[in-house]
Design a protein around this motif. Structure first.
Motif, PDB file in Angstrom:
ATOM      1  N   SER A  33       0.251   2.321  11.690  1.00 46.43           N
ATOM      2  CA  SER A  33       1.640   2.784  11.762  1.00 46.43           C
ATOM      3  C   SER A  33       1.744   4.009  12.668  1.00 46.43           C
ATOM      4  N   SER A  34       2.805   4.044  13.434  1.00 46.78           N
ATOM      5  CA  SER A  34       3.063   5.222  14.261  1.00 46.78           C
ATOM      6  C   SER A  34       4.151   6.084  13.635  1.00 46.78           C
ATOM      7  N   SER A  35       4.719   5.629  12.546  1.00 48.02           N
ATOM      8  CA  SER A  35       5.786   6.353  11.861  1.00 48.02           C
ATOM      9  C   SER A  35       5.203   7.347  10.861  1.00 48.02           C
ATOM     10  N   TYR A  36       5.600   8.593  11.001  1.00 49.54           N
ATOM     11  CA  TYR A  36       5.153   9.629  10.059  1.00 49.54           C
ATOM     12  C   TYR A  36       5.600   9.286   8.639  1.00 49.54           C
ATOM     13  N   GLU A  37       6.853   8.875   8.488  1.00 50.76           N
ATOM     14  CA  GLU A  37       7.372   8.551   7.153  1.00 50.76           C
ATOM     15  C   GLU A  37       6.599   7.399   6.514  1.00 50.76           C
ATOM     16  N   ALA A  38       6.231   6.399   7.306  1.00 46.19           N
ATOM     17  CA  ALA A  38       5.456   5.270   6.782  1.00 46.19           C
ATOM     18  C   ALA A  38       4.072   5.746   6.354  1.00 46.19           C
ATOM     19  N   LYS A  39       3.438   6.565   7.181  1.00 50.69           N
ATOM     20  CA  LYS A  39       2.117   7.100   6.833  1.00 50.69           C
ATOM     21  C   LYS A  39       2.197   7.919   5.548  1.00 50.69           C
ATOM     22  N   LEU A  40       3.238   8.719   5.439  1.00 50.05           N
ATOM     23  CA  LEU A  40       3.424   9.553   4.249  1.00 50.05           C
ATOM     24  C   LEU A  40       3.579   8.694   2.993  1.00 50.05           C
ATOM     25  N   GLN A  41       4.402   7.653   3.091  1.00 52.65           N
ATOM     26  CA  GLN A  41       4.623   6.750   1.954  1.00 52.65           C
ATOM     27  C   GLN A  41       3.334   6.036   1.556  1.00 52.65           C
ATOM     28  N   VAL A  42       2.606   5.542   2.541  1.00 51.75           N
ATOM     29  CA  VAL A  42       1.352   4.833   2.259  1.00 51.75           C
ATOM     30  C   VAL A  42       0.331   5.781   1.639  1.00 51.75           C
ATOM     31  N   LEU A  43       0.217   6.980   2.178  1.00 51.39           N
ATOM     32  CA  LEU A  43      -0.746   7.943   1.649  1.00 51.39           C
ATOM     33  C   LEU A  43      -0.406   8.313   0.201  1.00 51.39           C
ATOM     34  N   ALA A  44       0.878   8.452  -0.090  1.00 48.07           N
ATOM     35  CA  ALA A  44       1.301   8.729  -1.464  1.00 48.07           C
ATOM     36  C   ALA A  44       0.924   7.563  -2.385  1.00 48.07           C
ATOM     37  N   ASN A  45       1.127   6.343  -1.926  1.00 42.04           N
ATOM     38  CA  ASN A  45       0.748   5.170  -2.725  1.00 42.04           C
ATOM     39  C   ASN A  45      -0.758   5.120  -2.956  1.00 42.04           C
ATOM     40  N   LEU A  46      -1.522   5.407  -1.919  1.00 44.64           N
ATOM     41  CA  LEU A  46      -2.982   5.399  -2.060  1.00 44.64           C
ATOM     42  C   LEU A  46      -3.443   6.477  -3.040  1.00 44.64           C
ATOM     43  N   ALA A  47      -2.827   7.643  -2.979  1.00 41.75           N
ATOM     44  CA  ALA A  47      -3.176   8.717  -3.924  1.00 41.75           C
ATOM     45  C   ALA A  47      -2.865   8.295  -5.358  1.00 41.75           C
ATOM     46  N   ASN A  48      -1.777   7.548  -5.543  1.00 42.31           N
ATOM     47  CA  ASN A  48      -1.439   7.062  -6.885  1.00 42.31           C
ATOM     48  C   ASN A  48      -2.488   6.082  -7.408  1.00 42.31           C
ATOM     49  N   PHE A  49      -3.021   5.243  -6.542  1.00 44.25           N
ATOM     50  CA  PHE A  49      -4.069   4.316  -6.973  1.00 44.25           C
ATOM     51  C   PHE A  49      -5.334   5.059  -7.389  1.00 44.25           C
ATOM     52  N   ALA A  50      -5.532   6.246  -6.860  1.00 43.12           N
ATOM     53  CA  ALA A  50      -6.734   7.020  -7.170  1.00 43.12           C
ATOM     54  C   ALA A  50      -6.721   7.574  -8.596  1.00 43.12           C
ATOM     55  N   TYR A  51      -5.600   7.480  -9.295  1.00 41.29           N
ATOM     56  CA  TYR A  51      -5.527   7.952 -10.677  1.00 41.29           C
ATOM     57  C   TYR A  51      -6.346   7.096 -11.636  1.00 41.29           C
ATOM     58  N   ASP A  52      -6.522   5.836 -11.324  1.00 47.24           N
ATOM     59  CA  ASP A  52      -7.138   4.906 -12.258  1.00 47.24           C
ATOM     60  C   ASP A  52      -8.580   4.599 -11.843  1.00 47.24           C
ATOM     61  N   PRO A  53      -9.547   4.950 -12.692  1.00 42.47           N
ATOM     62  CA  PRO A  53     -10.957   4.706 -12.348  1.00 42.47           C
ATOM     63  C   PRO A  53     -11.289   3.255 -12.030  1.00 42.47           C
ATOM     64  N   VAL A  54     -10.510   2.308 -12.494  1.00 47.00           N
ATOM     65  CA  VAL A  54     -10.792   0.905 -12.190  1.00 47.00           C
ATOM     66  C   VAL A  54     -10.669   0.653 -10.684  1.00 47.00           C
ATOM     67  N   ASN A  55      -9.950   1.519  -9.982  1.00 41.90           N
ATOM     68  CA  ASN A  55      -9.748   1.356  -8.542  1.00 41.90           C
ATOM     69  C   ASN A  55     -10.824   2.027  -7.688  1.00 41.90           C
ATOM     70  N   TYR A  56     -11.692   2.822  -8.276  1.00 45.34           N
ATOM     71  CA  TYR A  56     -12.642   3.619  -7.499  1.00 45.34           C
ATOM     72  C   TYR A  56     -13.478   2.783  -6.535  1.00 45.34           C
ATOM     73  N   SER A  57     -14.045   1.705  -6.988  1.00 42.82           N
ATOM     74  CA  SER A  57     -14.897   0.921  -6.086  1.00 42.82           C
ATOM     75  C   SER A  57     -14.066   0.270  -4.985  1.00 42.82           C
ATOM     76  N   TYR A  58     -12.870  -0.197  -5.315  1.00 43.55           N
ATOM     77  CA  TYR A  58     -11.994  -0.771  -4.297  1.00 43.55           C
ATOM     78  C   TYR A  58     -11.655   0.284  -3.242  1.00 43.55           C
ATOM     79  N   ILE A  59     -11.353   1.471  -3.717  1.00 39.27           N
ATOM     80  CA  ILE A  59     -10.977   2.569  -2.823  1.00 39.27           C
ATOM     81  C   ILE A  59     -12.113   2.891  -1.858  1.00 39.27           C
ATOM     82  N   ARG A  60     -13.331   2.909  -2.370  1.00 35.90           N
ATOM     83  CA  ARG A  60     -14.481   3.147  -1.488  1.00 35.90           C
ATOM     84  C   ARG A  60     -14.676   1.983  -0.525  1.00 35.90           C
ATOM     85  N   ASP A  61     -14.558   0.766  -1.045  1.00 34.70           N
ATOM     86  CA  ASP A  61     -14.847  -0.428  -0.239  1.00 34.70           C
ATOM     87  C   ASP A  61     -13.887  -0.625   0.922  1.00 34.70           C
ATOM     88  N   VAL A  62     -12.621  -0.291   0.738  1.00 37.21           N
ATOM     89  CA  VAL A  62     -11.638  -0.561   1.795  1.00 37.21           C
ATOM     90  C   VAL A  62     -11.341   0.656   2.666  1.00 37.21           C
TER      91      VAL A  62
END
Length: 176
Positions: A33-62
């Motif tokens: 994405s070249s859009s700052y707002e899109a990057k911001l939204q995606v980064l916020a979503n990714l940070a939310n996924f980091a709350y749940d330990p079940v996502n840790y391996s997925y987060i590392r893998d991707v």
């Protein structure tokens, strides 16, 4: 809310996107994405996924953790940094993630964030340093410059920052 892999599989429709695939799509969207707002939204979503330990391996893998670390090393935009440090703060409880963070980022970029004007960034940074404190990191985390920054943070107006800096000094540095 914390989930188990079995619970996630049960909730995912037969033709639905699984968690790892969805995170991979978010990573691709952030990277392309070249859009700052899109990057911001995606980064916020990714940070939310980091709350749940079940996502840790997925987060590392991707490569989500790599994005957070890249932002902390290279970005100057406060809102992107806020979400990246929130994600790192959530992920660093896991020993594999903590080792990865130390290997690929180190602690010095985190110390810089203690001077941020954004209280959420400072709070997540202090919390991250508390979580990452161990025998390997002890010398660097309890460096006199860091202790001085924490002492200064105890005098701010934000009670959350005051409390976190106090916990850091009392429990990590064993000072008052």
């Amino acid at each position: 809310m914390f989930s188990s892999r079995a619970h996630l599989q049960k909730r995912t429709p037969k033709d639905g996107t699984d968690r790892e695939a969805y995170l991979s799509l978010l990573v691709d969207e952030y990277l392309h994405s070249s859009s700052y707002e899109a990057k911001l939204q995606v980064l916020a979503n990714l940070a939310n996924f980091a709350y749940d330990p079940v996502n840790y391996s997925y987060i590392r893998d991707v490569g989500v953790l790599d994005i957070f670390l890249y932002v902390l090393k290279n970005e100057t935009i406060g809102r992107l940094i806020r979400y990246a440090i929130a994600g790192v703060c959530n992920l660093c409880l896991d020993p594999l993630n903590a080792d990865y963070i130390l290997t690929h980022l180190g602690l010095k970029p985190l110390f810089r964030l203690l001077k941020s004007s954004d209280t959420d960034t400072v709070a997540d940074t202090i919390t991250t340093l508390i979580y990452m404190y161990n025998e390997k990191t002890k010398t660097e985390i309890t460096d006199q410059d860091v202790i001085n920054m924490m002492s200064n943070l105890k005098t701010t107006q934000d009670l959350r920052i005051v409390n976190l800096a106090t916990v850091f000094l009392q429990n990590v540095c064993k000072t008052t």
